[in-house]
Write an enzyme that holds these catalytic residues in place. Structure first.
Site, mmCIF file in Angstrom:
data_model
loop_
_atom_site.group_PDB
_atom_site.id
_atom_site.type_symbol
_atom_site.label_atom_id
_atom_site.label_comp_id
_atom_site.label_asym_id
_atom_site.label_seq_id
_atom_site.Cartn_x
_atom_site.Cartn_y
_atom_site.Cartn_z
ATOM 1 N N ASP A 70 0.872 -1.174 0.000
ATOM 2 C CA ASP A 70 0.000 0.000 0.000
ATOM 3 C C ASP A 70 0.908 1.222 0.000
ATOM 4 O O ASP A 70 1.926 1.235 0.689
ATOM 5 C CB ASP A 70 -0.935 0.001 1.218
ATOM 6 C CG ASP A 70 -2.159 0.892 0.985
ATOM 7 O OD1 ASP A 70 -2.441 1.234 -0.180
ATOM 8 O OD2 ASP A 70 -2.837 1.246 1.970
ATOM 9 N N GLY A 91 -0.836 8.734 -11.160
ATOM 10 C CA GLY A 91 -1.087 9.327 -9.839
ATOM 11 C C GLY A 91 -0.507 10.725 -9.709
ATOM 12 O O GLY A 91 -0.720 11.591 -10.562
ATOM 13 N N ASP A 148 2.600 11.634 -9.905
ATOM 14 C CA ASP A 148 3.923 11.774 -10.537
ATOM 15 C C ASP A 148 4.187 13.165 -11.126
ATOM 16 O O ASP A 148 5.305 13.675 -10.995
ATOM 17 C CB ASP A 148 4.112 10.710 -11.631
ATOM 18 C CG ASP A 148 4.500 9.360 -11.057
ATOM 19 O OD1 ASP A 148 4.850 9.291 -9.867
ATOM 20 O OD2 ASP A 148 4.452 8.368 -11.807
ATOM 21 N N HIS A 177 9.947 4.591 -4.257
ATOM 22 C CA HIS A 177 9.537 4.076 -2.949
ATOM 23 C C HIS A 177 9.175 2.592 -3.040
ATOM 24 O O HIS A 177 9.531 1.797 -2.189
ATOM 25 C CB HIS A 177 8.340 4.895 -2.461
ATOM 26 C CG HIS A 177 7.399 5.265 -3.571
ATOM 27 N ND1 HIS A 177 7.734 6.185 -4.540
ATOM 28 C CD2 HIS A 177 6.184 4.792 -3.919
ATOM 29 C CE1 HIS A 177 6.754 6.286 -5.412
ATOM 30 N NE2 HIS A 177 5.798 5.443 -5.068
ATOM 31 N N ARG A 178 8.445 2.237 -4.121
ATOM 32 C CA ARG A 178 8.023 0.842 -4.271
ATOM 33 C C ARG A 178 9.240 -0.065 -4.443
ATOM 34 O O ARG A 178 9.346 -1.128 -3.857
ATOM 35 C CB ARG A 178 7.105 0.719 -5.503
ATOM 36 C CG ARG A 178 5.992 -0.292 -5.359
ATOM 37 C CD ARG A 178 5.058 -0.308 -6.555
ATOM 38 N NE ARG A 178 5.002 0.933 -7.284
ATOM 39 C CZ ARG A 178 4.199 1.945 -6.991
ATOM 40 N NH1 ARG A 178 3.359 1.854 -5.995
ATOM 41 N NH2 ARG A 178 4.228 3.059 -7.711
#
Ligand code: IMP
Length: 198
Positions: A70, A151, A153, A178-179
């Site tokens: 998430d 999103g 970005d 981050h992912r």
């Protein structure tokens, strides 16, 4: 024989990216591969609780070891909002443009435009639960820049760079995202963990 692991996602693009990071020691399946075609609810107020809920759902109902992610954009001046509400910030429609418009409006009265993207991954492995995290710090721009990505970005410039995520090549963003950081943590953990075969 590799250890079977489910990534709680319907997004084939995400699943392929994760498979390339996790490597050949694991047989990775997505939700559709195990016959789970529902949207698993994410009703909680933290990224951690939502990720855990999704991973537990798969482990309980389908009997597989599983991990789920998430992500949220946490803006310092807004007390961490939109955070866990990032997808639905401007309403249930999950409209990226509307979300960006709302964020820029809310932030217009503040000088501090610091923000971070944070991804949490929850893993349920042999009945134990683990959490991993990745974060990228940066700034929110005053207007939209760039057309790639998704999103938020087009309004996020990561620290040490002078362009938004949406102005970067996908591969460049994916290297520093981050992912990716959270997945690298998960991957390092999985590589050093001794698992029973199944
Ligand atoms: P999810 O947890 O990956 O579904 O992300 C939740 C929401 O956070 C998305 O709908 C986007 O609005 C936002 N988001 C997540 N990751 C990114 C990213 O890499 N760039 C921009 N927005 C993102």
């Amino acid at each position: 024989m590799g250890h079977q692991l489910v990534f709680a996602s319907h997004n084939q693009h995400k699943i392929d990216e994760v498979r390339s990071i996790i490597g050949p020691d694991f047989i990775l399946s997505g939700l559709d591969d195990i016959g789970c075609h529902t949207e698993i609810p994410e009703p909680f107020k933290t990224l951690e609780d939502n990720a855990l809920a999704k991973a537990r759902f798969v482990a309980r109902h389908y009997g597989f070891d599983c991990f789920a992610d998430d992500t949220g954009l946490e803006v310092e001046s807004l007390g961490g909002m939109p955070g866990v509400f990032s997808a639905r910030y401007a309403g249930k429609g999950r409209d990226n443009q509307a979300n960006i418009r709302k964020l820029l409006k809310e932030l217009s009265v503040y000088r501090n435009r610091k923000a971070r993207f944070r991804t949490v991954i929850a893993l349920v492995l042999e009945n134990r639960e683990y959490l991993f995290e990745g974060a990228v710090h940066g700034m929110i721009t005053e207007s939209i820049k760039g057309t790639s990505g998704f999103g938020y970005d087009p309004i996020f410039i990561p620290e040490g760079h002078n362009k938004t995520f949406a102005e970067m090549e996908t591969a460049e963003k994916n290297r520093i995202s981050h992912r990716r950081m959270a997945l690298s943590e998960l991957s390092a953990f999985l590589q050093k963990t001794t698992l029973s075969s199944r």
